[in-house]
Design an enzyme around this catalytic site. Structure first.
Site, PDB file in Angstrom:
ATOM      1  N   SER A  16       0.801  -1.232   0.000  1.00 15.27           N
ATOM      2  CA  SER A  16       0.000   0.000   0.000  1.00 15.27           C
ATOM      3  C   SER A  16       0.831   1.278   0.000  1.00 15.27           C
ATOM      4  O   SER A  16       0.504   2.211  -0.744  1.00 15.27           O
ATOM      5  CB  SER A  16      -0.981  -0.011   1.173  1.00 15.27           C
ATOM      6  OG  SER A  16      -1.915  -1.037   0.980  1.00 15.27           O
ATOM      7  N   LYS A  65     -10.286  -5.780   9.763  1.00 15.21           N
ATOM      8  CA  LYS A  65     -11.368  -5.145   8.993  1.00 15.21           C
ATOM      9  C   LYS A  65     -12.719  -5.158   9.722  1.00 15.21           C
ATOM     10  O   LYS A  65     -13.504  -4.224   9.594  1.00 15.21           O
ATOM     11  CB  LYS A  65     -11.531  -5.827   7.631  1.00 15.21           C
ATOM     12  CG  LYS A  65     -10.388  -5.531   6.664  1.00 15.21           C
ATOM     13  CD  LYS A  65     -10.667  -6.163   5.314  1.00 15.21           C
ATOM     14  CE  LYS A  65      -9.482  -6.016   4.380  1.00 15.21           C
ATOM     15  NZ  LYS A  65      -9.748  -6.561   3.047  1.00 15.21           N
ATOM     16  N   ALA A 127     -16.299 -18.546   0.937  1.00 18.49           N
ATOM     17  CA  ALA A 127     -17.385 -17.755   1.519  1.00 18.49           C
ATOM     18  C   ALA A 127     -16.921 -17.014   2.768  1.00 18.49           C
ATOM     19  O   ALA A 127     -17.699 -16.761   3.680  1.00 18.49           O
ATOM     20  CB  ALA A 127     -18.569 -18.671   1.842  1.00 18.49           C
ATOM     21  N   GLY A 129     -14.502 -13.614   4.399  1.00 24.86           N
ATOM     22  CA  GLY A 129     -14.598 -12.158   4.288  1.00 24.86           C
ATOM     23  C   GLY A 129     -14.281 -11.655   2.889  1.00 24.86           C
ATOM     24  O   GLY A 129     -14.901 -10.695   2.414  1.00 24.86           O
ATOM     25  N   ARG A 151     -16.214 -24.922   0.710  1.00 28.00           N
ATOM     26  CA  ARG A 151     -15.921 -26.218   1.344  1.00 28.00           C
ATOM     27  C   ARG A 151     -16.932 -26.472   2.464  1.00 28.00           C
ATOM     28  O   ARG A 151     -17.482 -27.570   2.584  1.00 28.00           O
ATOM     29  CB  ARG A 151     -14.487 -26.170   1.895  1.00 28.00           C
ATOM     30  CG  ARG A 151     -14.023 -27.417   2.560  1.00 28.00           C
ATOM     31  CD  ARG A 151     -12.567 -27.290   2.943  1.00 28.00           C
ATOM     32  NE  ARG A 151     -12.330 -26.187   3.890  1.00 28.00           N
ATOM     33  CZ  ARG A 151     -11.137 -25.833   4.334  1.00 28.00           C
ATOM     34  NH1 ARG A 151     -10.053 -26.485   3.914  1.00 28.00           N
ATOM     35  NH2 ARG A 151     -10.993 -24.844   5.189  1.00 28.00           N
ATOM     36  N   LYS A 155     -21.581 -21.962   5.241  1.00 28.54           N
ATOM     37  CA  LYS A 155     -21.078 -20.580   5.126  1.00 28.54           C
ATOM     38  C   LYS A 155     -21.485 -19.967   3.786  1.00 28.54           C
ATOM     39  O   LYS A 155     -21.758 -18.769   3.704  1.00 28.54           O
ATOM     40  CB  LYS A 155     -19.559 -20.550   5.320  1.00 28.54           C
ATOM     41  CG  LYS A 155     -19.195 -20.492   6.804  1.00 28.54           C
ATOM     42  CD  LYS A 155     -17.730 -20.699   7.080  1.00 28.54           C
ATOM     43  CE  LYS A 155     -16.832 -19.578   6.626  1.00 28.54           C
ATOM     44  NZ  LYS A 155     -15.392 -19.884   6.925  1.00 28.54           N
ATOM     45  N   MET A 213      -8.118 -14.189  -6.419  1.00 27.79           N
ATOM     46  CA  MET A 213      -7.894 -12.975  -5.616  1.00 27.79           C
ATOM     47  C   MET A 213      -6.494 -12.942  -5.010  1.00 27.79           C
ATOM     48  O   MET A 213      -6.010 -11.899  -4.616  1.00 27.79           O
ATOM     49  CB  MET A 213      -8.927 -12.891  -4.496  1.00 27.79           C
ATOM     50  CG  MET A 213     -10.291 -12.469  -4.975  1.00 27.79           C
ATOM     51  SD  MET A 213     -11.230 -11.977  -3.527  1.00 27.79           S
ATOM     52  CE  MET A 213     -12.855 -11.917  -4.212  1.00 27.79           C
ATOM     53  N   GLY A 237      -4.848 -11.427  -8.340  1.00 32.01           N
ATOM     54  CA  GLY A 237      -5.494 -10.328  -7.609  1.00 32.01           C
ATOM     55  C   GLY A 237      -4.684  -9.051  -7.466  1.00 32.01           C
ATOM     56  O   GLY A 237      -5.105  -8.151  -6.729  1.00 32.01           O
TER      57      GLY A 237
HETATM   58  P1  ATR Z   1     -10.914 -14.424   3.993  1.00 32.07           P
HETATM   59  O1  ATR Z   1     -11.337 -13.313   4.877  1.00 32.07           O
HETATM   60  O2  ATR Z   1      -9.604 -14.190   3.275  1.00 32.07           O
HETATM   61  O3  ATR Z   1     -11.979 -14.833   3.042  1.00 32.07           O
HETATM   62  P2  ATR Z   1     -11.520 -16.639   5.744  1.00 32.07           P
HETATM   63  O4  ATR Z   1     -12.706 -15.942   6.295  1.00 32.07           O
HETATM   64  O5  ATR Z   1     -10.622 -17.397   6.677  1.00 32.07           O
HETATM   65  O6  ATR Z   1     -10.547 -15.649   4.971  1.00 32.07           O
HETATM   66  O7  ATR Z   1     -12.034 -17.611   4.575  1.00 32.07           O
HETATM   67  C1  ATR Z   1     -11.187 -18.467   3.915  1.00 32.07           C
HETATM   68  C2  ATR Z   1     -11.991 -19.176   2.834  1.00 32.07           C
HETATM   69  O8  ATR Z   1     -11.120 -20.082   2.139  1.00 32.07           O
HETATM   70  C3  ATR Z   1     -13.129 -20.017   3.369  1.00 32.07           C
HETATM   71  O9  ATR Z   1     -14.172 -20.000   2.412  1.00 32.07           O
HETATM   72  C4  ATR Z   1     -12.496 -21.408   3.462  1.00 32.07           C
HETATM   73  O10 ATR Z   1     -13.424 -22.479   3.425  1.00 32.07           O
HETATM   74  P3  ATR Z   1     -14.156 -22.954   4.779  1.00 32.07           P
HETATM   75  O11 ATR Z   1     -15.238 -21.959   5.048  1.00 32.07           O
HETATM   76  O12 ATR Z   1     -14.672 -24.299   4.455  1.00 32.07           O
HETATM   77  O13 ATR Z   1     -13.087 -22.963   5.847  1.00 32.07           O
HETATM   78  C5  ATR Z   1     -11.674 -21.405   2.211  1.00 32.07           C
HETATM   79  N1  ATR Z   1     -10.563 -22.372   2.221  1.00 32.07           N
HETATM   80  C6  ATR Z   1      -9.408 -22.301   2.899  1.00 32.07           C
HETATM   81  N2  ATR Z   1      -8.615 -23.367   2.625  1.00 32.07           N
HETATM   82  C7  ATR Z   1      -9.294 -24.119   1.734  1.00 32.07           C
HETATM   83  C8  ATR Z   1      -9.015 -25.346   1.033  1.00 32.07           C
HETATM   84  N3  ATR Z   1      -7.865 -25.995   1.223  1.00 32.07           N
HETATM   85  N4  ATR Z   1      -9.941 -25.814   0.173  1.00 32.07           N
HETATM   86  C9  ATR Z   1     -11.101 -25.152  -0.015  1.00 32.07           C
HETATM   87  N5  ATR Z   1     -11.431 -23.994   0.598  1.00 32.07           N
HETATM   88  C10 ATR Z   1     -10.542 -23.494   1.460  1.00 32.07           C
END
Ligand code: ATR
Length: 272
Positions: A16, A65, A127, A129, A151, A155, A213, A237
């Site tokens: 940034s 955030k 799903a 943030g 996954r 959510k 992203m 991203g």
């Molecule tokens: P952010 O704010 O960056 O979105 P987060 O709230 O921790 O971070 O969300 C991470 C996302 O990546 C979630 O959708 C997570 O899936 P789950 O809700 O099932 O945890 C997904 N994610 C992380 N590792 C993953 C993996 N190996 N395969 C599929 N989805 C994954």
């Protein structure tokens, strides 16, 4: 000089300051832009300190955030929908406004790359943030359909339920995806661990635009996988990062800087 900053933890590798310094040079604005690594348990105290010592506005990144959302005195509609604030601005009247420019940054980057959103069938994988921040701005561009697959299916359902009156948005079990999409956006953090979310490769058509992203100097794991499935157009991203920053800069300074030159320089920096 007007003072701005980015807050996060960790924050040392933030791009940034580089981006906003280039924006300031480009638009002839005199600003200071600092990096503030707030301790995990005293983010709000650090914000108080910043705004009590002439701070005009700031960016907020992980993991703060949601706390910035609580801290803001007023929220824009897109920040409310995102449930998170990445931009705070102190108005001349002393009101602290919370906004979220992440979705606008994505939309801008897609448009810069001539990816159609209007009438597109779009899939968001993940799903968390990151996904939540972009749903409202994507829907505002009139896609035909916006499918959320995650996954953890619940959510995805919870995210789609934030738009109760919008029939275009729906949740899908990650293993049940079918048909092809015009645009697939990976918002998961799987790539940080070198992993790829388990989606059916048949949903990728050669013309499907792929947007991860995440960004990195080399092609991201998701984009490399999508290429193997035949996707011709993959993006990471970095452009979204520049786009959200351009939007924040415009909120603070009333001038929208151009993203292209900054993006080129940033890409070059990333490779070096
Ligand atoms: P952010 O704010 O960056 O979105 P987060 O709230 O921790 O971070 O969300 C991470 C996302 O990546 C979630 O959708 C997570 O899936 P789950 O809700 O099932 O945890 C997904 N994610 C992380 N590792 C993953 C993996 N190996 N395969 C599929 N989805 C994954």
């Amino acid at each position: 000089m007007d003072k701005y900053a980015v807050f996060g933890n960790p924050i040392k590798h933030s791009k940034s300051p580089f981006i906003h310094t280039l924006f300031a040079n480009q638009t002839g604005q005199q600003i200071i832009y600092d990096v503030i690594e707030a301790p995990l348990d005293s983010f709000k105290e650090n914000l108080d300190l910043f705004f009590n010592s002439q701070g005009k506005g700031c960016n907020i990144t992980a993991p703060f955030k949601e706390q910035a959302y609580e801290y803001a005195q007023q929220l824009t509609e897109r920040a409310r929908l995102a449930g998170a604030v990445n931009t705070l601005k102190l108005t001349d009247d002393g009101i602290l406004i919370g906004d979220n420019t992440d979705g606008a940054g994505l939309v801008q980057d897609l448009k810069n790359n001539h990816i159609a959103i209007e009438e597109a069938r779009i899939l968001i994988v993940g799903a968390g943030g990151a996904a939540r921040g972009v749903c409202g701005p994507l829907l505002a561009e009139n896609p035909t359909e916006l499918v959320i697959a995650n996954r953890t299916y619940e959510k995805a359902q919870q995210l789609a339920a934030l738009f109760p009156n919008d029939t275009r948005i729906s949740a899908c079990e990650i293993g049940q995806l079918s048909g092809t999409f015009n645009l697939i956006i990976n918002s998961t953090s799987a790539g940080l661990h070198g992993q790829i979310p388990a989606i059916n490769p048949d949903i990728i058509h050669p013309e499907t635009a792929i947007y991860d992203m995440m960004y990195s100097a080399q092609i991201t794991p998701f984009n490399a996988w999508a290429r193997e499935q035949g996707a011709r157009f993959v993006m990471d991203g970095l452009g979204m990062l520049v786009g959200q920053a351009a939007e924040s800069f415009a909120i603070w300074r009333g001038l929208k800087p151009g993203a292209k030159q900054v993006l080129n320089e940033l890409r070059q920096n990333l490779k070096n």
